[in-house]
Scaffold this active site. Structure first.
Site, PDB file in Angstrom:
ATOM      1  N   GLU A   1      40.427  18.395  62.293  1.00  0.00           N
ATOM      2  CA  GLU A   1      39.574  19.379  61.628  1.00  0.00           C
ATOM      3  C   GLU A   1      38.977  18.816  60.343  1.00  0.00           C
ATOM      4  OE1 GLU A   1      38.815  22.010  63.098  1.00  0.00           O
ATOM      5  OE2 GLU A   1      40.424  22.307  64.574  1.00  0.00           O
TER       6      GLU A   1
ATOM      7  N   ARG B   1      41.459  37.945  65.572  1.00  0.00           N
ATOM      8  CA  ARG B   1      41.223  38.606  66.854  1.00  0.00           C
ATOM      9  C   ARG B   1      42.483  39.350  67.307  1.00  0.00           C
ATOM     10  NH1 ARG B   1      42.325  36.682  71.623  1.00  0.00           N
ATOM     11  NH2 ARG B   1      42.819  34.651  70.721  1.00  0.00           N
TER      12      ARG B   1
ATOM     13  N   CYS C   1      45.658  29.413  61.214  1.00  0.00           N
ATOM     14  CA  CYS C   1      45.533  27.958  61.037  1.00  0.00           C
ATOM     15  C   CYS C   1      44.476  27.623  59.992  1.00  0.00           C
ATOM     16  CB  CYS C   1      45.180  27.271  62.362  1.00  0.00           C
ATOM     17  SG  CYS C   1      46.577  27.193  63.496  1.00  0.00           S
TER      18      CYS C   1
ATOM     19  N   HIS D   1      44.521  20.283  65.185  1.00  0.00           N
ATOM     20  CA  HIS D   1      44.855  21.213  66.268  1.00  0.00           C
ATOM     21  C   HIS D   1      45.239  20.411  67.511  1.00  0.00           C
ATOM     22  CE1 HIS D   1      42.938  25.090  64.669  1.00  0.00           C
ATOM     23  NE2 HIS D   1      44.092  25.471  65.180  1.00  0.00           N
TER      24      HIS D   1
HETATM   25  N1  PCA Z   1      47.492  28.422  66.098  1.00  0.00           N
HETATM   26  C1  PCA Z   1      46.857  29.551  65.441  1.00  0.00           C
HETATM   27  C2  PCA Z   1      47.803  29.976  64.368  1.00  0.00           C
HETATM   28  C3  PCA Z   1      49.078  29.274  64.638  1.00  0.00           C
HETATM   29  C4  PCA Z   1      48.759  28.272  65.660  1.00  0.00           C
HETATM   30  O1  PCA Z   1      49.522  27.409  66.090  1.00  0.00           O
HETATM   31  C5  PCA Z   1      45.438  29.228  64.953  1.00  0.00           C
HETATM   32  O2  PCA Z   1      44.780  28.348  65.527  1.00  0.00           O
HETATM   33  O3  PCA Z   1      44.993  29.846  63.993  1.00  0.00           O
END
Ligand code: PCA
Length: 173
Positions: free
Chosen positions: A71, A81, A134, A158
């Protein structure tokens, strides 16, 4: 070298979170499990930065993605959501009312994505970490790094919900 790597607990009714499954297997780094909570996770990350580590990488799971997303940008927006694990579902909310609209990661994002691809691991640069917990953690991390005035490398990665566990360890060289 003190490298802190965080992962998340399960959320949204799932039994595991691929981010923590990946992070907890790492060796030679400090591992921290974060709650999927808008109210609590940001403060925990700010405390980690206050401890003056050499670098902080937060890792989360991205359900719909099939490659590792490095990211680049955290935005000052909370728009959930589904409720978080405290039952909170902010809509159109600011993470830091007095903060800038966005922060860039200070990790070498392009180099990380390139190295992963050189190792035949599907990876891409991503320009949105979403608007859920996140992104809020990523924003809190970069806000803390910027306010600390000491430029430590920080960022967010991610991992796919499926296959993310196997893919991730190579990131930590
Ligand atoms: N994914 C979520 C929050 C925690 C996670 O592992 C996100 O992408 O916001």
């Amino acid at each position: 070298m003190r490298l802190i790597v965080t992962g998340f607990e399960p959320f949204g009714g799932a039994e595991v979170n691929a981010s923590w499954e990946a992070v907890r297997r790492l060796e030679g780094v400090e591992k921290v499990l974060l709650p999927v909570s808008f109210a609590r996770a940001g403060g925990m990350v700010r405390e980690l930065v206050a401890g003056a580590p050499d670098a902080v990488i937060c890792v989360g799971e991205a359900g719909g993605r099939s490659s590792i997303s490095v990211e680049r940008v955290a935005v000052n927006l909370m728009d959930a959501r589904i409720p978080d694990n405290d039952g909170a579902r902010p809509v159109d909310g600011r993470i830091a009312p007095d903060g800038p609209a966005a922060y860039f990661a200070t990790l070498p994002t392009r180099r990380i994505a390139t190295r992963l691809r050189e190792a035949n691991i599907p990876a891409e640069l991503s320009y949105t970490a979403g608007t859920y917990v996140c992104n809020a953690v990523f924003y809190a991390l970069m806000d803390a790094v910027n306010r600390a005035g000491k430029p430590i490398p920080g960022g967010f990665i991610h991992v796919p919900a499926k296959g993310g566990v196997a893919l991730f360890p190579i990131i930590i060289e």
